[in-house]
Design a protein around this motif. Structure first.
Motif, short mmCIF file in Angstrom:
data_model
loop_
_atom_site.label_atom_id
_atom_site.label_comp_id
_atom_site.label_asym_id
_atom_site.label_seq_id
_atom_site.Cartn_x
_atom_site.Cartn_y
_atom_site.Cartn_z
N HIS A 1 0.80 -1.23 0.00
CA HIS A 1 0.00 0.00 0.00
C HIS A 1 0.82 1.27 0.00
CE1 HIS A 1 -3.40 -2.59 1.90
NE2 HIS A 1 -3.36 -2.69 0.59
N TYR A 2 2.13 1.16 -0.27
CA TYR A 2 2.98 2.36 -0.28
C TYR A 2 2.74 3.17 -1.55
CZ TYR A 2 5.84 0.67 3.68
OH TYR A 2 6.29 0.27 4.90
N GLU A 3 2.81 2.50 -2.71
CA GLU A 3 2.63 3.21 -3.97
C GLU A 3 1.25 3.89 -3.99
OE1 GLU A 3 4.93 3.69 -6.21
OE2 GLU A 3 3.74 4.59 -7.82
N GLU A 4 0.26 3.19 -3.47
CA GLU A 4 -1.08 3.76 -3.44
C GLU A 4 -1.12 5.03 -2.60
OE1 GLU A 4 -0.13 0.65 -3.05
OE2 GLU A 4 -1.72 -0.80 -3.42
N PHE A 5 -0.32 5.03 -1.53
CA PHE A 5 -0.26 6.22 -0.69
C PHE A 5 0.37 7.40 -1.44
CE2 PHE A 5 1.55 8.89 2.73
CZ PHE A 5 0.39 9.16 3.42
N TYR A 6 1.40 7.08 -2.22
CA TYR A 6 2.03 8.09 -3.07
C TYR A 6 0.99 8.69 -4.01
CZ TYR A 6 5.34 9.65 -6.80
OH TYR A 6 6.04 10.35 -7.75
N HIS A 7 0.18 7.85 -4.61
CA HIS A 7 -0.85 8.33 -5.52
C HIS A 7 -1.86 9.22 -4.79
CE1 HIS A 7 0.05 4.63 -8.26
NE2 HIS A 7 1.06 5.46 -8.13
N ARG A 8 -2.15 8.85 -3.59
CA ARG A 8 -3.09 9.65 -2.80
C ARG A 8 -2.53 11.04 -2.54
NH1 ARG A 8 -5.17 7.95 3.28
NH2 ARG A 8 -5.98 10.00 3.85
N VAL A 9 -1.23 11.10 -2.21
CA VAL A 9 -0.62 12.40 -1.94
C VAL A 9 -0.53 13.23 -3.22
CG1 VAL A 9 1.47 13.54 -1.10
CG2 VAL A 9 0.60 11.52 0.08
N LEU A 10 -0.26 12.55 -4.34
CA LEU A 10 -0.30 13.25 -5.63
C LEU A 10 -1.67 13.88 -5.86
CD1 LEU A 10 1.49 10.80 -8.10
CD2 LEU A 10 2.10 13.19 -7.76
N ALA A 11 -2.69 13.10 -5.56
CA ALA A 11 -4.06 13.57 -5.77
C ALA A 11 -4.40 14.73 -4.85
CB ALA A 11 -5.04 12.41 -5.57
N GLU A 12 -3.71 14.81 -3.72
CA GLU A 12 -3.97 15.90 -2.77
C GLU A 12 -3.34 17.21 -3.23
OE1 GLU A 12 -4.45 13.32 1.35
OE2 GLU A 12 -2.53 14.25 0.89
N GLY A 13 -2.57 17.17 -4.33
CA GLY A 13 -2.02 18.41 -4.87
C GLY A 13 -0.64 18.76 -4.39
N THR A 14 0.06 17.83 -3.78
CA THR A 14 1.46 18.08 -3.42
C THR A 14 2.27 18.24 -4.69
OG1 THR A 14 1.21 16.69 -1.47
CG2 THR A 14 3.45 17.14 -2.19
N HIS A 15 3.20 19.20 -4.69
CA HIS A 15 4.08 19.37 -5.85
C HIS A 15 5.27 18.45 -5.69
CE1 HIS A 15 1.72 22.89 -6.77
NE2 HIS A 15 1.98 23.39 -5.57
N PHE A 16 5.62 17.78 -6.77
CA PHE A 16 6.81 16.94 -6.75
C PHE A 16 7.82 17.50 -7.74
CE2 PHE A 16 3.81 14.23 -4.69
CZ PHE A 16 4.57 13.51 -3.78
N ILE A 17 8.98 17.84 -7.25
CA ILE A 17 10.03 18.37 -8.12
C ILE A 17 11.20 17.40 -8.06
CG2 ILE A 17 11.68 20.24 -8.47
CD1 ILE A 17 9.55 22.14 -7.43
N ARG A 18 11.50 16.82 -9.25
CA ARG A 18 12.57 15.83 -9.25
C ARG A 18 13.91 16.52 -9.37
NH1 ARG A 18 16.36 13.36 -11.71
NH2 ARG A 18 16.93 11.31 -10.96
N GLY A 19 14.64 16.50 -8.28
CA GLY A 19 15.96 17.12 -8.25
C GLY A 19 16.45 17.13 -6.82
N ARG A 20 17.73 16.82 -6.65
CA ARG A 20 18.28 16.87 -5.31
C ARG A 20 18.62 18.33 -5.03
NH1 ARG A 20 23.39 16.58 -3.28
NH2 ARG A 20 23.62 15.71 -1.20
N VAL A 21 18.13 18.86 -3.93
CA VAL A 21 18.25 20.28 -3.66
C VAL A 21 19.72 20.69 -3.54
CG1 VAL A 21 17.81 22.06 -1.91
CG2 VAL A 21 15.98 20.52 -2.63
N ALA A 22 20.08 21.80 -4.18
CA ALA A 22 21.46 22.28 -4.14
C ALA A 22 21.71 23.03 -2.84
CB ALA A 22 21.74 23.18 -5.33
N GLU A 23 20.81 23.95 -2.51
CA GLU A 23 21.00 24.69 -1.27
C GLU A 23 19.71 25.36 -0.82
OE1 GLU A 23 23.98 27.20 -3.33
OE2 GLU A 23 22.94 28.89 -2.40
#
Lengths: 330, 196, 688
Positions: C459-481
């Motif tokens: 149920h982990y992937e499903e939880f990810y989908h739920r958070v996506l649906a909640e409108g969380t922004h996902f930015i793929r990148g390791r933060v520089a600073e």
């Protein structure tokens, strides 16, 4: 204390104030910097962009000369070579480090050096930056004991730039992201050190000659950050940083419509002033943005001890959360 | 670390880059995390972020990489190299790509066409005098590469002269012949390596 | 190399002792599918082995460990009258037992079997076929020459103490303790902190189901406290461990609480009246305060507080005694001293957990410098209803509600500058945080900065989908600073997250009010000392080493010492619980046997040769050697000896011998391995 000294091209002329002040300060502290005879340019950031082996041979000639002139001279098997310029420091230490890592490269370099009757054994010199020597060998205590005229009331933004703390091949003496040794040195001189989040960010280097717009934006960020924290001046330890922030400050102002007037001095100049030397003896007056108005405050009686007194913690709102504890900054 | 077996699985161009670097740049370890691209002070002005460039190297996109302005906008601040979670020697790769672009004759076609000229002028001065000679460098660089911009630099030059921060003539090192002999030998070693 | 081997080497070999032994050896070379056969010329090794002295038969076979392979050995023992067996295959850790049992079935004493590991030590270690084949021959030769000198041995039996020690009262340790206690066995549960519960007790919700952590954890804590089969020793530490599987003696220090547990009712009046308020670096991870007499949290088990002598005014200045004055049952006891308890147990389960990576070490993220940068554990406390803000999501000022929150993944993890490994639980925790921010501050925007989202679990992937649906922004990148240095008006007064959005290929600066650093897991600072105390190994990162990462994850190389939970490697709650149960099952299985068959590999002292120097006495890590003052000789107590061989090697009179590892056997094996060693150089230099 005796060190081999590699001034680098900038200190010969455009950063002459750095050389003058460093020699004056060294005399006060009893440190001897013996200039490597007939040294050549380290290649800056350009030579390596054109040819690899020639760039390594160019730097290695300096290492070979320095090793011959320095090693064994003071009884120590491994001599120390001090560079005041961050780019020179990086090139010297990086070449030494990469030669140690690659026997093939060392072989080629020594083949080339042989044409000039020279050779170099990687690792036989200890390459250090001037700031490292000042804070770790001379030490804050000895500096403090030499201070005659504390820089009380002077708000200083300590600017490290890049190459003195990054990438730290052999001599890593400070944090690569948020260094503090220059901060502490400035406090030792009696100055007030302002927070300067961009203290290890880039001045643009030679980008001024390649893309002026890119370079001026980098310089603007630094000036803005120092101005945001009401710094009286920015203190630096690299001739490139000094030149960019100082000589291009007016260009920044005209391009962005700003009105920055922030003097940029070398840390050795402030050391000399705090040691009681006259401004001329430490090269004051060579900067584009005149430092004298800000320095005039030092000569005056110290202002009411508002800044020198330890700051009282602002009374906390009851609901506020404690801040993370940081290790003692000493 | 790159081994001969692991390198044999990379693109020809990837192998070329690794061979041109002074020491193993560890490029094969790239996770495409973007720490380099995020850290780069001139990143917004590059046509590709360093991360993207590494993916292009892996894909063997020789032309596109060597035409990129990215290496020429590298300011050598070493933030990327310091922060890279895979300890890739990114700054070295940038220098390597500059050399390869010059060699391939692509450098003038990038969107940073001035950079190679500046580097070459600088190198010529150092090879002739042993030390950098700023007035000569700036004058020759601007007159030969950017005559129209020379006026822009004039106030700076005057300012430096006024403050005695600029030499009017070069100060060559004493043993310039020794240096030239060393650099000539390096050139010969390079040439011999090209032949084999 | 083998082709050029001078004949004289082989001849020289024939001259070595062994030929006169007349034992009948069978040699079996295993292909292990392709594992060995791809690199070692197994047929050649077998054929060559067949020509060696004492070898009656030599065969190669695809899978020696298969039933058919074992039957091959059994048939040969019976039909060819073999009295020694050598199998060249994998590590003895894998199949020594298999083949010993096969020998036993065919009527051969299992200690007349010898194994040569040509897989881990040969075929897996190189691609060089010729070298691997040559080495395999050497190993086989050593094994044969050793086997002919082996003696039949009979196993020893020891009683197993049915009590178990569990070290660490986090979720893994609690689970293990309860499983064993419910099975009817007694458990001593030792916890260093003042309460059990571990890291899980600090959490508010648990992913992916969002159960309240306390609601599922505290019943287990209460069960542990009330269980008749569990002796709970909190505020206690293990000082020393002696003995061996089935019979350990463990000394535990119970630190003084300065509270008389007999009298204390847990009313909390002392805590309330204590005038000293300090930042709680332990349970509240620096985000909240506690008193000098304190309990970690309201549901702490046991309920008794402890006095922190470092900060208590009475202990520091001899004055105050406020707690003593207000205690209604006179339970405060300033004179309490540490006490020591000796426990006798048969097995030990280590469940000592992990520490959170110190986020200050990634200095570009500004933790400790920028007030509104928080660690993930700080945020756990913040969203916890029992935490410092009573569950309100606020900035460091305790008042302002953030409108933009940035969550940075992989802080200290997946980073060769710190920890190369993935900490496994943080991605899911970050998703949980995003959900909790949306729940508590519906108008807030949340940005997750990630390299990869690792959501592999039920149920982990499903939880990810739920958070996506909640409108969380996902930015793929390791933060520089993360910086507070604004470049322009749009950034003033905010924290700026600078990152390459790798999916767009552009550098971005995202202004936020609050940053949460998903700091990874690392081994405890004292993990290596703890490992040394219990005699087990640590890997490079300080995680305890299991016997086999896949097939034996809760047992260590030291018999009777087991591991469970995050002390073995980064883990979330479900895996920790699974390991706690697994460790308990392994222990219960062993206790159920009542006696344990022990390897008869034991040292013995020849009294007539013993000079009575006593060097061995102090050297023995198991205190298994006693000295007879009257006769001035030492003697090994067989039941205590673990066969480590330390005394055998140290004895200056060569009076100590290790069964199954006699000098004769070991030297014969060494000589066998060196069968093709060159003659000394001088011989080659002789003029022809």
């Amino acid at each position: 204390m005796r060190y081999g000294y590699y001034p680098g091209c900038s200190l010969e002329r455009n950063a002459g104030a750095y050389h003058t002040s460093l020699m004056a300060v060294a005399a006060q502290l009893g440190v001897e910097f013996a200039e490597v005879d007939d040294w050549n340019c380290c290649g800056a950031t350009e030579f390596i962009a054109v040819n690899r082996l020639r760039a390594y041979a160019l730097v290695s000639r300096n290492l070979a000369l320095a090793a011959r002139q320095t090693n064994g001279s003071n009884g120590a098997a491994r001599g120390q070579l001090v560079a005041p310029c961050s780019a020179c420091f990086l090139n010297l230490s990086k070449v030494d480090h990469y030669l140690s890592e690659s026997p093939a490269l060392t072989n080629d370099v020594n083949n080339a050096l042989a044409a000039g009757g020279l050779s170099y054994e990687p690792g036989s010199l200890r390459v250090r930056h001037l700031l490292d020597v000042m804070v770790n060998d001379v030490g804050y205590e000895r500096v403090a004991a030499t201070v005659r005229r504390p820089l009380r009331g002077l708000r200083v933004a300590p600017y490290y730039g890049c190459l003195v703390v990054r990438p730290g091949f052999r001599e890593r003496f400070d944090d690569p992201e948020y260094p503090t040794s220059l901060d502490r040195l400035m406090r030792t001189l009696g100055a007030t050190v302002v927070d300067f989040p961009l203290k290890a960010h880039c001045c643009g280097g030679h980008m001024t000659q390649i893309s002026r717009d890119v370079a001026l934006e980098l310089i603007r960020r630094l000036l803005k950050n120092a101005a945001d924290y009401q710094a009286d001046m920015i203190v630096t330890l690299c001739p490139m940083c000094q030149l960019n922030l100082d000589a291009f400050q007016e260009s920044v102002n005209s391009m962005f419509g700003t009105e920055y007037r922030i003097p940029i001095l070398f840390f050795t100049q402030l050391m000399g002033l705090a040691f009681g030397l006259p401004p001329a003896a430490v090269g004051i007056g060579k900067e584009f943005i005149d430092a004298r108005p800000a320095l005039a405050r030092i000569g005056a009686a110290p202002p009411a001890e508002a800044e020198a007194a330890p700051k009282r913690k602002p009374r906390r709102n009851d609901q506020s959360l404690p801040l993370p504890q940081m290790p003692e900054e000493e | 670390m790159a081994t001969s077996a692991s390198l044999s699985r990379t693109s020809d161009f990837f192998r070329e880059v690794v061979a041109e670097a002074p020491v193993d740049p560890r490029l094969e370890a790239c996770l495409q995390c973007g720490t380099c691209g995020g850290s780069c002070p001139s990143g917004p002005d590059m046509d590709h972020t360093p991360r993207a460039l590494f993916a292009m190297i892996a894909a063997g996109m020789r032309d596109a990489v060597l035409r990129s302005n990215t290496p020429w906008y590298c300011v050598s601040c070493y933030y990327c190299m310091e922060r890279c979670p895979q300890e890739i020697r990114i700054t070295d790769v940038m220098y390597t790509l500059k050399r390869m672009a010059i060699k391939a004759g692509y450098s003038a076609q990038t969107s940073a066409p001035r950079a190679p000229g500046f580097a070459q002028t600088f190198v010529d001065h150092v090879e002739n005098y042993g030390r950098s000679f700023e007035l000569g460098l700036i004058t020759r660089y601007y007159l030969s590469h950017r005559p129209l911009d020379a006026l822009k630099m004039a106030p700076l030059g005057m300012g430096l002269l006024k403050r005695k921060r600029l030499d009017l003539s070069p100060r060559p090192i004493r043993q310039i012949d020794q240096l030239k002999a060393i650099l000539d030998r390096a050139r010969e070693i390079d040439a011999a390596a090209q032949l084999t | 190399m083998n082709a050029e081997t001078p004949d004289r080497a082989r001849h020289a070999h024939h001259a070595t002792p062994g030929a006169e032994h007349g034992e009948r050896v069978g040699v079996y070379v295993c292909h292990c599918g392709h594992n060995i056969a791809n690199t070692v010329a197994v047929e050649e090794v077998a054929e060559w082995a067949g020509q060696q002295p004492n070898v009656i038969v030599a065969r190669d076979y695809k899978f020696m460990c298969s039933s058919l392979g074992q039957e091959l050995i059994e048939q040969d023992i019976q039909q060819l009258g073999l009295n020694r067996v050598v199998v060249a295959a994998c590590s003895p850790h894998m199949h020594e037992k298999t083949f010993r049992t096969a020998c036993q079935r065919a009527g051969l004493n299992p200690y007349l079997f010898e194994m040569a590991n040509i897989r881990e030590m040969g075929s897996w270690a190189t691609d060089d076929r010729e070298a691997a084949t040559q080495k395999a021959k050497a190993q086989v030769k050593g094994a044969v020459d050793r086997a002919v000198r082996q003696q039949p041995l009979e196993p020893l039996y020891v009683d197993i103490n049915p009590n178990t020690l569990v070290v660490g009262g986090g979720i893994a340790g609690l689970t293990a303790a309860l499983e064993l206690a419910n099975a009817g066995y007694h458990v001593y549960l030792v916890e260093r902190d003042s309460s059990i519960g571990g890291h899980m007790a600090k959490l508010d919700k648990t992913f992916p189901t969002l159960d309240c952590a306390a609601c599922i954890l505290t019943p287990k804590m209460v069960d542990v406290a009330n269980h008749p089969n569990i002796t709970l020793l909190t505020w206690s530490e293990v000082l020393s461990v002696h003995g061996y599987v089935g019979n350990f003696t463990v000394r535990v220090r119970k630190k003084a609480r300065f509270i008389n547990e007999e009298l204390c009712t847990g009313c909390g009046t002392c805590v309330e009246k204590c005038p000293v308020r300090i930042i709680d670096q332990n349970f509240e991870v620096g985000l909240g305060y506690r008193k000098a007499v304190y309990r970690n949290f309201p549901q702490a088990v046991p309920k008794y507080p402890v006095i922190d002598t470092e900060h208590c005014t009475f202990f520091q200045r001899g004055k105050c005694r406020a707690c003593e004055i207000v205690c209604p049952t006179d339970a405060i006891d300033f004179n309490q001293k540490d006490t020591f308890v000796d426990l006798e147990v048969g097995n030990i389960i280590l469940a000592t957990g992990y520490e959170q990576f110190d986020a200050r070490r990634v200095s570009q993220y500004g933790y400790g410098r920028l007030a509104n940068v928080f660690t993930s554990m700080e945020f756990e406390r913040m969203v916890n209803a029992a935490g410092p803000t009573a569950g309100r999501v606020v900035l460091r000022d305790g008042v302002t509600v953030p409108r933009r929150v940035g969550i940075i993944h992989c802080v200290g993890s997946r980073d060769k500058n710190h920890h190369e490994y993935c900490s496994r639980a943080c991605c899911m925790a970050a998703l949980k945080f995003a959900h909790l921010v949306h729940e508590r501050v519906p108008e807030a925007e949340v940005f997750n900065f990630y390299i990869d989202i690792r959501a592999s679990g039920k149920h982990y992937e499903e939880f990810y989908h739920r958070v996506l649906a909640e409108g969380t922004h996902f930015i793929r990148g390791r933060v520089a600073e993360v910086t507070d240095a604004a470049r322009g008006p749009g950034e003033e007064g905010q924290l700026i997250i600078q990152v390459e959005d790798t999916l767009i290929g552009k550098q971005r600066r995202i202004p936020v009010d609050m940053v949460i650093l998903m700091a990874g897991m690392e081994s405890r600072k004292d993990a290596r000392q703890v490992a040394a105390l219990f005699g087990l190994g640590c890997d490079y990162d300080g995680w305890f080493t299991e016997r086999h990462a896949k097939l034996d994850p809760v047992v260590t190389m030291t018999e009777g010492i087991l591991v469970a939970g995050a002390c073995q490697g980064p883990k979330a709650i479900p895996e920790s619980v699974a390991q706690g149960s697994a460790a308990a099952a392994r222990v219960a299985g062993m206790i159920g046997q009542r006696v344990m068959k022990m390897e008869p590999v034991r040292a013995s002292i020849d009294a007539s040769s013993c000079s009575g120097c006593r060097i061995c006495n102090n050297l023995c890590p198991y205190h298994a050697i006693t000295f007879h003052e009257d006769r001035k000789v030492s003697e090994v107590i067989t039941a205590l000896c673990q066969g480590c061989g330390a005394c055998v090697a140290a004895c200056p009179s060569a009076a100590i011998s290790g069964a199954h590892f006699t000098r004769d056997q070991v030297l014969a094996q060494i000589e066998g391995i060196l069968w093709d060693a060159r003659q000394p150089e001088v011989l080659w230099l002789e003029p022809q």
